[in-house]
Structure formats: structure tokens, C-alpha cells
Design an enzyme around this catalytic site. Structure first.
Site: not given
Ligand code: AMP
Ligand code: TRP
Length: 340
Positions: A117, A200, A203
Site C-alpha cells: 500500500k 488480487k 475495491k
Molecule cells: P477489506 O476489503 O480489505 O476490508 O477486506 C475484508 C475481508 O475481505 C478480509 O477478510 C479480506 O481477506 C477479504 N478479501 C478482500 N479481498 C479479497 C479477495 N480478492 N479475495 C478473497 N478475500 C478477500
């Protein structure tokens, strides 16, 4: 693990933009599955984490409502689980500070998500972004959570949480914090970008075509899968045949995640199929699963007061669990606690 800890699940999602299919398959769907008699389940919209990068206040409020709505629309029952936003329970920030004093700079320097990041800009990012994993440890340990369901990208942060718990217990000569288990299971723990199977799905990627948003409509979902990058070969007869085909593997894993089947079972059904057959089937499945959720999300987001009331109730329940744990931490650390 010592039996003294109640089996308790904690997990969080940042309200930092639209939710994706990665969030749904890697986290939300599995959070729903963990509700039930085996665990107490606590799910948190982590707004303190979100402001480690700049957030517009109105968008932050809207995203918080979106995440809460997505969780409920996907099957989190706010009566059976504790559902709240992080900033309404001060134990997170308070324990986060104490953990800033337990975690070592050397540990933080190894965090790959920070390196990704911050990139070349490491001097310009916030101090909060650097300390972020210690706050995540506080989220988990303020509830003595024993299990944390997350996507693969969060594994290192849960390992850091274990290190912090261990060091705290050791430094103070107590057996106070549990050594939490990451729960990273299922076929879609790392959903990849639709235009580049080595990155990956997130968002914040630059093109909307690289991700499926939980609020995308049926036409958009179908168009994005149709345009998803693949290779010219048909699907193989066995999983082994997808080894060096990251985009193909990703679409098979997404199909498996959405249909609650193994990738092997999906391959067995579609062996020899070309993309002209597989992609429309995948799009149809995704629409069938996601559109009822997004319809319900939109309905709930139109009533933010009702969502606020739910979050307030959840925060009260979260406070009741975390406050006594924090008081014990103050006693262990040696803070004078003369207000009761
Ligand atoms: P975040 O959007 O970073 O707050 O992620 C929230 C949850 O979603 C966490 O458990 C991440 O590991 C999961 N997550 C986010 N993006 C992915 C992805 N591309 N594949 C699998 N899990 C994801
Ligand atoms: N860091 C996690 C992410 O970006 C979100 C998060 C914050 C979290 N606190 C948590 C996940 C506690 C699990 C447990 O995905």
C-alpha cells in the site's frame, strides 16, 4: 489452546469503497457459515482502519451503511451475531495503543500489505497505516476471539496478532490473551482481478471492469464476466491442467465459491467446455446469487436510521464483552483504575 477461552469468532471489513465479490466469497459468505451453536460471532465494520487512508466523511458514512447492509442481506443475523462499527466501541482504540507498545518496529517492517500500500511513497503515508496491524490485533483480542475468518491476504496480520498476544502474555507473566487461529478456507480465499489473474481483486483497482461489485446489476455482472481475460484453451479435465492459467483458475474458483462446490467438481462438470459455454454459466450463477443480495442491500441503505439503530445495539453488546477485558488489561499493565 487452553479451554478457558469461549469459542468466539471476530472479523472485520473496512468501509473504504464498494464491496467486491472478493469480500463476499473470501469473507462475508464464510462469516455467515460460522454463525450457529459452535461459536459466538462478532462482526465489525472497521471504520478506524478505513481512515488510515484519506476518506471523505459522507462517503465513509455511506460505506459503513453499505457494509452493514451487505452483511445483513447476505445472512448475518444481527440478533444471533454482534454487528457494529468499530469507532462506537472505544476499547479498540485503547487496546490498539497498548499493542503499539507491545509490537516491535521490526515486526511491522515485515508486513507485506503495508509495503504494497505504501509502495515508493512510504515517507508520505500516515502513521496509522503503519500501525494498522496492531489495531487489528486489538480488534481481535479485545474480545478474546479464538477464530478469525479472513481471506488469504490477511494471514500475516493474524499471525502478527498471535505474536502480540504471546509477547503480552510473556512480558506480563500472564495467560491472558488466546492465541487466535486464522480460518482461511474454501475455494475462493484469494479472488483475483478479472483482467489480470496475478493480482488480487480489490475495491480500489483502477478499472471497474477488473472487479465485480456487490451492487453491480445483472447486465454489468454478465458484461464483466464476458470481457474477463482468459486464454484460448478450453477447460481441462483435471485441476492440474489449470496450473499455469491464473485467469482460468480464478473463474473456476469463483464458480466453485458461488456454488458451494469444490473446484474439482466444477472442472469435472465443464471438462472440455470453451469459454463461450463457461462464462455465460458463471455469469448466470453470479447473478442468481448476488442480485437478490444487492436488491436487499439497496432497500436497507434507503433506511439509514434503521441501520444506525442496529449498529447502536450491536455496539452496546460489543462494549459489554470488551470493557471487562480492557479493565483486566489495565490491571495487568499497572494503570491506576480508581474510577471503578
Ligand atoms: P477489506 O476489503 O480489505 O476490508 O477486506 C475484508 C475481508 O475481505 C478480509 O477478510 C479480506 O481477506 C477479504 N478479501 C478482500 N479481498 C479479497 C479477495 N480478492 N479475495 C478473497 N478475500 C478477500
Ligand atoms: N485488516 C482487515 C482487511 O483489510 C480488516 C480487519 C480489521 C480485520 N480488523 C480485523 C479482519 C480483525 C479480521 C479481524 O481486510
Amino acid at each position: 489452546m487452553a479451554a478457558k477461552f469461549t469459542p468466539r469468532v471476530f472479523s472485520g471489513i473496512q468501509p473504504s469503497g464498494g464491496l467486491t465479490l472478493g469480500n463476499y466469497l473470501g469473507a462475508i459468505k464464510r462469516w455467515v457459515a460460522m454463525q450457529g451453536p459452535d461459536f459466538e460471532t462478532i462482526y465489525c465494520v472497521v471504520d478506524l482502519h478505513a481512515i488510515t487512508v484519506r476518506q471523505d466523511p459522507d462517503k465513509l458514512r455511506r460505506s459503513t451503511h453499505e457494509v452493514a447492509a451487505a452483511l445483513i442481506a447476505s445472512g448475518i443475523d444481527p440478533e444471533a451475531s454482534v454487528l457494529f462499527n468499530q469507532s462506537q466501541v472505544s476499547a479498540h482504540a485503547e487496546l490498539g495503543w497498548i499493542f503499539n507498545c507491545i509490537a516491535r518496529i521490526g515486526w511491522m517492517n515485515r508486513m507485506t500489505q503495508f509495503k504494497d500500500k505504501a509502495g515508493k511513497n512510504a515517507e508520505k503515508v500516515s502513521l496509522g497505516l503503519y500501525a494498522y496491524p496492531a489495531l487489528m490485533a486489538a480488534d481481535i483480542l479485545a474480545y478474546h476471539a479464538t477464530h478469525v475468518p479472513v481471506g488469504e491476504d490477511q494471514k500475516q496480520h493474524v499471525e502478527l496478532t498471535r505474536d502480540i498476544a504471546q509477547k503480552f502474555n510473556h512480558d506480563y507473566g500472564v495467560d491472558f490473551f488466546p492465541i487466535t487461529e486464522p480460518v482461511i478456507e474454501g475455494p475462493a480465499t484469494r479472488v483475483m482481478n478479472l483482467r489480470d489473474g496475478t493480482r488480487k481483486m480489490s475495491k480500489s483497482g483502477e478499472s471497474d471492469m477488473e472487479r465485480i461489485n456487490m451492487l453491480d446489476d445483472a447486465d454489468t455482472i454478465a458484461r464483466k464476466f464476458k470481457k474477463a481475460r482468459t486464454d484460448p484453451d478450453p477447460l481441462p479435465g483435471e485441476l492440474e491442467g489449470l496450473k499455469d492459467r491464473p485467469e482460468a483458475r480464478n473463474l473456476v474458483d469463483i464458480y466453485a465459491g458461488l456454488s458451494d462446490r469444490s473446484p474439482e467438481a466444477v472442472i469435472a462438470e465443464y471438462a472440455g467446455a470453451g469459454w463461450g459455454r463457461f462464462k455465460p454459466a458463471l455469469a448466470e450463477l453470479a447473478v442468481e446469487k448476488l442480485v437478490p443480495i444487492s436488491d436487499e442491500m439497496r432497500r436497507m441503505m434507503a433506511e439509514p436510521d434503521a441501520l444506525d439503530a442496529l449498529l447502536a445495539r450491536g455496539a452496546g453488546k460489543a462494549e459489554a464483552i470488551s470493557r471487562p477485558i480492557l479493565e483486566q488489561v489495565h490491571d495487568i499493565v499497572g494503570f491506576v483504575r480508581s474510577r471503578g
